[in-house]
Design a protein around this motif. Structure first.
Motif, PDB file in Angstrom:
ATOM      1  N   UNK A 242      13.934  -4.014  -1.424  1.00 56.11           N
ATOM      2  CA  UNK A 242      15.078  -3.135  -1.715  1.00 56.11           C
ATOM      3  C   UNK A 242      14.944  -2.412  -3.051  1.00 56.11           C
ATOM      4  N   UNK A 243      14.058  -2.913  -3.919  1.00 57.55           N
ATOM      5  CA  UNK A 243      13.896  -2.299  -5.240  1.00 57.55           C
ATOM      6  C   UNK A 243      12.728  -1.322  -5.301  1.00 57.55           C
ATOM      7  N   UNK A 244      11.995  -1.171  -4.196  1.00 58.65           N
ATOM      8  CA  UNK A 244      10.769  -0.374  -4.213  1.00 58.65           C
ATOM      9  C   UNK A 244      10.995   1.030  -3.665  1.00 58.65           C
ATOM     10  N   UNK A 245      10.036   1.895  -4.010  1.00 57.32           N
ATOM     11  CA  UNK A 245      10.039   3.281  -3.532  1.00 57.32           C
ATOM     12  C   UNK A 245       8.774   3.499  -2.714  1.00 57.32           C
ATOM     13  N   UNK A 246       8.891   4.170  -1.596  1.00 60.11           N
ATOM     14  CA  UNK A 246       7.734   4.462  -0.748  1.00 60.11           C
ATOM     15  C   UNK A 246       6.989   5.672  -1.306  1.00 60.11           C
ATOM     16  N   UNK A 247       5.680   5.509  -1.541  1.00 58.23           N
ATOM     17  CA  UNK A 247       4.850   6.604  -2.053  1.00 58.23           C
ATOM     18  C   UNK A 247       3.503   6.606  -1.326  1.00 58.23           C
TER      19      UNK A 247
ATOM     20  N   UNK B  68       0.806  -1.224   0.000  1.00 57.83           N
ATOM     21  CA  UNK B  68       0.000   0.000   0.000  1.00 57.83           C
ATOM     22  C   UNK B  68       0.837   1.271   0.000  1.00 57.83           C
ATOM     23  N   UNK B  69       2.043   1.203   0.513  1.00 54.74           N
ATOM     24  CA  UNK B  69       2.889   2.401   0.575  1.00 54.74           C
ATOM     25  C   UNK B  69       4.077   2.292  -0.374  1.00 54.74           C
ATOM     26  N   UNK B  70       3.918   1.505  -1.423  1.00 53.86           N
ATOM     27  CA  UNK B  70       5.008   1.328  -2.389  1.00 53.86           C
ATOM     28  C   UNK B  70       4.537   1.721  -3.786  1.00 53.86           C
ATOM     29  N   UNK B  71       5.484   1.678  -4.722  1.00 52.96           N
ATOM     30  CA  UNK B  71       5.175   2.071  -6.095  1.00 52.96           C
ATOM     31  C   UNK B  71       4.709   0.909  -6.962  1.00 52.96           C
ATOM     32  N   UNK B  72       4.293  -0.215  -6.356  1.00 49.20           N
ATOM     33  CA  UNK B  72       3.697  -1.318  -7.115  1.00 49.20           C
ATOM     34  C   UNK B  72       2.374  -1.718  -6.476  1.00 49.20           C
ATOM     35  N   UNK B  73       1.525  -2.368  -7.260  1.00 51.41           N
ATOM     36  CA  UNK B  73       0.240  -2.853  -6.762  1.00 51.41           C
ATOM     37  C   UNK B  73       0.408  -4.259  -6.188  1.00 51.41           C
ATOM     38  N   UNK B  74      -0.650  -4.730  -5.533  1.00 53.19           N
ATOM     39  CA  UNK B  74      -0.626  -6.099  -5.048  1.00 53.19           C
ATOM     40  C   UNK B  74      -0.515  -7.102  -6.185  1.00 53.19           C
ATOM     41  N   UNK B  75      -1.210  -6.809  -7.294  1.00 55.66           N
ATOM     42  CA  UNK B  75      -1.144  -7.701  -8.455  1.00 55.66           C
ATOM     43  C   UNK B  75       0.275  -7.765  -9.008  1.00 55.66           C
ATOM     44  N   UNK B  76       0.964  -6.622  -9.040  1.00 51.71           N
ATOM     45  CA  UNK B  76       2.350  -6.607  -9.527  1.00 51.71           C
ATOM     46  C   UNK B  76       3.267  -7.375  -8.579  1.00 51.71           C
ATOM     47  N   UNK B  77       3.030  -7.222  -7.279  1.00 54.52           N
ATOM     48  CA  UNK B  77       3.830  -7.958  -6.308  1.00 54.52           C
ATOM     49  C   UNK B  77       3.628  -9.461  -6.474  1.00 54.52           C
ATOM     50  N   UNK B  78       2.377  -9.864  -6.641  1.00 60.73           N
ATOM     51  CA  UNK B  78       2.095 -11.277  -6.850  1.00 60.73           C
ATOM     52  C   UNK B  78       2.758 -11.818  -8.103  1.00 60.73           C
ATOM     53  N   UNK B  79       2.778 -11.013  -9.160  1.00 60.46           N
ATOM     54  CA  UNK B  79       3.407 -11.424 -10.419  1.00 60.46           C
ATOM     55  C   UNK B  79       4.913 -11.595 -10.248  1.00 60.46           C
ATOM     56  N   UNK B  80       5.547 -10.668  -9.526  1.00 61.75           N
ATOM     57  CA  UNK B  80       6.987 -10.769  -9.288  1.00 61.75           C
ATOM     58  C   UNK B  80       7.310 -12.043  -8.496  1.00 61.75           C
ATOM     59  N   UNK B  81       6.532 -12.291  -7.447  1.00 61.39           N
ATOM     60  CA  UNK B  81       6.761 -13.496  -6.642  1.00 61.39           C
ATOM     61  C   UNK B  81       6.609 -14.759  -7.495  1.00 61.39           C
ATOM     62  N   UNK B  82       5.624 -14.742  -8.377  1.00 56.43           N
ATOM     63  CA  UNK B  82       5.359 -15.918  -9.213  1.00 56.43           C
ATOM     64  C   UNK B  82       6.437 -16.115 -10.277  1.00 56.43           C
ATOM     65  N   UNK B  83       6.742 -15.048 -11.020  1.00 61.09           N
ATOM     66  CA  UNK B  83       7.595 -15.193 -12.195  1.00 61.09           C
ATOM     67  C   UNK B  83       9.085 -15.184 -11.862  1.00 61.09           C
ATOM     68  N   UNK B  84       9.491 -14.389 -10.888  1.00 57.69           N
ATOM     69  CA  UNK B  84      10.928 -14.307 -10.573  1.00 57.69           C
ATOM     70  C   UNK B  84      11.343 -15.301  -9.498  1.00 57.69           C
ATOM     71  N   UNK B  85      10.437 -15.527  -8.515  1.00 55.60           N
ATOM     72  CA  UNK B  85      10.832 -16.340  -7.365  1.00 55.60           C
ATOM     73  C   UNK B  85      10.112 -17.692  -7.300  1.00 55.60           C
ATOM     74  N   UNK B  86       9.245 -17.957  -8.267  1.00 58.30           N
ATOM     75  CA  UNK B  86       8.515 -19.239  -8.320  1.00 58.30           C
ATOM     76  C   UNK B  86       7.704 -19.477  -7.044  1.00 58.30           C
ATOM     77  N   UNK B  87       7.093 -18.412  -6.540  1.00 59.33           N
ATOM     78  CA  UNK B  87       6.220 -18.498  -5.370  1.00 59.33           C
ATOM     79  C   UNK B  87       4.818 -18.081  -5.804  1.00 59.33           C
ATOM     80  N   UNK B  88       3.874 -18.990  -5.739  1.00 60.52           N
ATOM     81  CA  UNK B  88       2.486 -18.699  -6.113  1.00 60.52           C
ATOM     82  C   UNK B  88       1.694 -18.425  -4.847  1.00 60.52           C
ATOM     83  N   UNK B  89       1.131 -17.230  -4.741  1.00 57.98           N
ATOM     84  CA  UNK B  89       0.364 -16.870  -3.554  1.00 57.98           C
ATOM     85  C   UNK B  89      -1.117 -17.158  -3.763  1.00 57.98           C
TER      86      UNK B  89
END
Length: 470
Positions: A370-375, A316-337
Motif C-alpha cells: 500500500x505504500x509503494x508506487x508502480x514504476x 520489479x515494478x515498484x519504486x524499491x529494490x529487492x534489497x530495500x524490501x528485504x530490509x523493510x521486512x527485517x527491520x519493521x516486521x521482524x521477518x528475515x528472508x
C-alpha cells in the motif's frame, strides 16, 4: 537407531578416552550444544566410509523414503556430494556441459578435476531478472555439436524454485552417451507431496544431491547423495572418502536419522504445509504493486515447472529494490528472508512453518504494498544472460602471471578469480574469462543495491587478480 544409541551411550557411565576433546562435557553449561552425544568412530557406532551397522540403517531408511537404489549421507553439505559426484563421473580433461547458473561448488569441481566445460544458458526472464528452465532442444543441439561430452550438469530447482524438464533432459543425455548430474539441493522435500515436482533420480538423472537442511527439519550441513546407478556406487564411495571428512559428526548423522523419522511419522504435516502455501498464493493475488512470482501466468509460461515452496516476492515494478524490501521486512516486521536480490526477495518455507508465520508475511506484504508506487525499470543493466569470452580453462589459471589491479580498470583483462553474488553463490565470471565494461557496470549496480559480492581471494569489490588477455 543411531540417535537412541547416542542417548544410551551418554547414560552408560563409560569414560571417553577418545575424541572429541570436550569428553562429552557441556563446557558452556547451558544445555544448548549437544556435547554429551558428540562421539567418534568408537566400537559399536559404525563408520560413515564403510557403513555396515547403524549408519547403514539410516542409508536404507533414506533409500526407502526417496525410492532410490543407493543413498550416501553427506555431512559436508551438498557441496561434498557435488565434488564427489563430478569426480566420480568424469576423467581429467573430459568435455562436459554445464548450466551457467550452477553453484560455485560445481565450478570448483570443474577446476579440481581439470574438466573442459561447454556452458549452456538456461532461458532468462528479462522482466524479473531470473533464469528459468534449461531448454531440452538447446541441450540436444549442444550435445550433437559436442559428441564427446561425458557429463551434463544442471541445477533444478534453482534458488528461485524454477524446474527443468529432467525426464526429457535425461533421455537426451543418455541417447547421446552422456550421464546427467542434477544439483537438487533445494528439492529435498519433493518426494513427500504430489503437490511438488518429481525428484530428479526418479525422472532419470544418474545422480542427484539434496540438502535436507534447506527445506526439511535437519541440521545445517546435512544432505544426501542419491542414485539408481549401482555401477557408480563404488566410485561415489571412493570420492566421498576424498571430499568428505574422515571425522564425520555423529550429531549431524543422527540429525539426518531424526529428519527421516519425522518424514515417516508426520506425512499429514506435508498436506497441511501445501495447503498453507496454496492459501498464501491465493490470498496474495490481490497485491497491487508487489508480485508473488508464481502468481504471474506470463512468468510461468517460461518455466517447465516450479517449486511453490519458494516464495519469490518481486519488487520489479515498484519504486524499491529487492534489497530495500528485504530490509523493510527485517527491520519493521521482524521477518528475515533467505535472500534479497536486485528486484526480488526469496522467502524459503518448509513443513515446519506455521500459520502464524505465513500470516505475518502476508500481512506485512499488504502493508508494504500500500505504500509503494508502480514504476518501470531498466532491466538490461543487470542482465547476466551472456557467457563471457573464455581465454583458458579454470584449472590452467596458475600457469599465468597474476596482477592485482583495481576492478574498475579491469576491462579487457582475464580474471584469475571467481566473482559471485552471495547468495545465491553463482559465479558471474570464472578464472580464464575476459572482464568486460558491461560486467563491471553490472557488478557495480549489484553493489549499489547492497548485494554482497565475493571473490576467491577476497579482493572484491575494489580489486581483482587478473592476467593479460593474450
Amino acid at each position: 537407531m543411531l540417535y537412541d544409541k547416542l542417548k544410551s551411550y551418554k547414560e552408560s557411565g563409560i569414560y571417553p578416552f577418545h575424541m572429541p576433546g570436550h569428553k562429552r562435557n557441556d563446557i558452556v553449561n547451558d544445555g544448548i550444544l549437544p556435547y554429551n552425544i558428540d562421539l567418534t568412530e568408537i566400537h559399536g557406532f559404525d563408520n560413515l566410509h564403510n557403513a555396515c551397522g547403524c549408519i547403514k540403517e539410516i542409508e536404507k531408511k533414506a533409500e526407502k523414503l526417496y525410492c532410490v537404489n543407493r543413498t550416501f549421507l553427506l555431512v559436508n553439505g551438498a557441496t561434498g556430494g557435488i565434488l564427489s559426484s563430478i569426480r566420480a563421473m568424469t576423467n581429467f580433461g573430459d568435455k562436459i556441459i554445464v548450466a551457467r547458473n550452477c553453484h560455485k561448488s560445481v565450478y570448483n569441481a570443474i577446476e579440481l578435476c581439470g574438466l573442459n566445460p561447454e556452458y549452456i544458458l538456461p532461458d532468462y526472464d528479462e522482466k524479473y531478472g531470473v533464469f528459468t528452465s534449461v531448454s531440452p532442444h538447446k541441450l540436444e543441439l549442444l550435445l550433437t555439436k559436442n559428441p564427446e561430452t561425458k557429463l551434463v550438469i544442471i541445477t533444478s530447482p534453482t534458488y528461485e524454485g524454477v524446474m527443468s524438464d529432467i525426464k526429457t533432459i535425461a533421455d537426451i543425455c543418455h541417447r547421446h552417451g552422456a550421464m546427467l548430474f542434477v544439483d537438487e539441493a533445494h528439492g529435498a522435500h519433493f518426494q513427500f507431496s504430489d503437490k511438488f515436482p518429481n525428484e530428479a533420480v526418479k525422472c532419470g538423472a544418474d545422480v542427484a544431491v539434496v540438502s535436507l537442511h534447506k527445506t526439511l527439519p535437519s541440521l545445517t550441513q546435512t544432505a544426501l547423495l542419491l542414485t539408481n546407478n549401482l555401477e557408480l556406487s563404488e566410485k561415489l564411495q571412493e570420492n566421498l572418502s576424498i571430499f568428505e571428512t574422515s571425522s564425520p559428526s555423529y550429531i549431524l548423522m543422527s540429525a539426518i536419522e531424526k529428519c527421516l523419522d519425522f518424514i515417516s511419522d508426520n506425512k499429514s504435516d506435508f498436506e497441511a504445509y501445501t495447503n498453507r502455501l496454496s492459501d498464501f498464493y491465493n490470498d496474495t493475488k490481490s497485491l497491487k504493486n508487489i508480485l508473488i512470482l508464481y502468481n504471474d501466468k506470463s512468468f510461468l509460461e517460461n518455466c517447465f515447472d516450479y517449486d511453490f515452496g519458494k516464495i519469490v516476492i518481486s519488487s520489479a515494478e515498484t519504486d524499491i529494490s529487492g534489497a530495500e524490501l528485504g530490509k523493510i521486512l527485517r527491520e519493521k516486521y521482524k521477518i528475515e528472508t533467505e535472500m534479497s536480490y536486485t528486484d526480488y526477495v526469496i522467502a524459503m518455507t518448509s513443513v515446519c512453518d506455521t500459520d502464524e508465520g505465513f500470516g505475518r508475511l502476508k500481512n506485512a506484504l499488504f502493508e508494504i504494498d500500500n505504500s509503494l508506487i508502480k514504476i518501470e525499470k531498466n532491466y538490461d543493466d543487470y542482465n547476466f544472460s551472456e557467457i563471457p569470452e573464455r581465454n583458458f580453462n579454470s584449472f590452467q589459471k596458475n600457469s599465468f602471471n597474476s596482477e592485482k589491479i583495481m576492478f574498475k580498470n579491469a576491462q579487457g583483462r582475464v580474471s584469475l578469480e571467481y566473482i559471485w553474488a552471495y547468495p545465491p553463490g553463482i559465479p558471474l565470471i570464472v578464472p580464464g574469462e575476459v572482464i568486460t565494461d558491461k560486467l563491471i557496470n553490472q557488478i557495480n549496480i549489484l553493489l549499489e543495491n547492497n548485494i554482497q559480492i565475493n571473490s576467491t581471494k577476497n579482493s572484491m569489490p575494489d580489486y581483482i587478480y587478473t592476467a593479460e588477455n593474450d
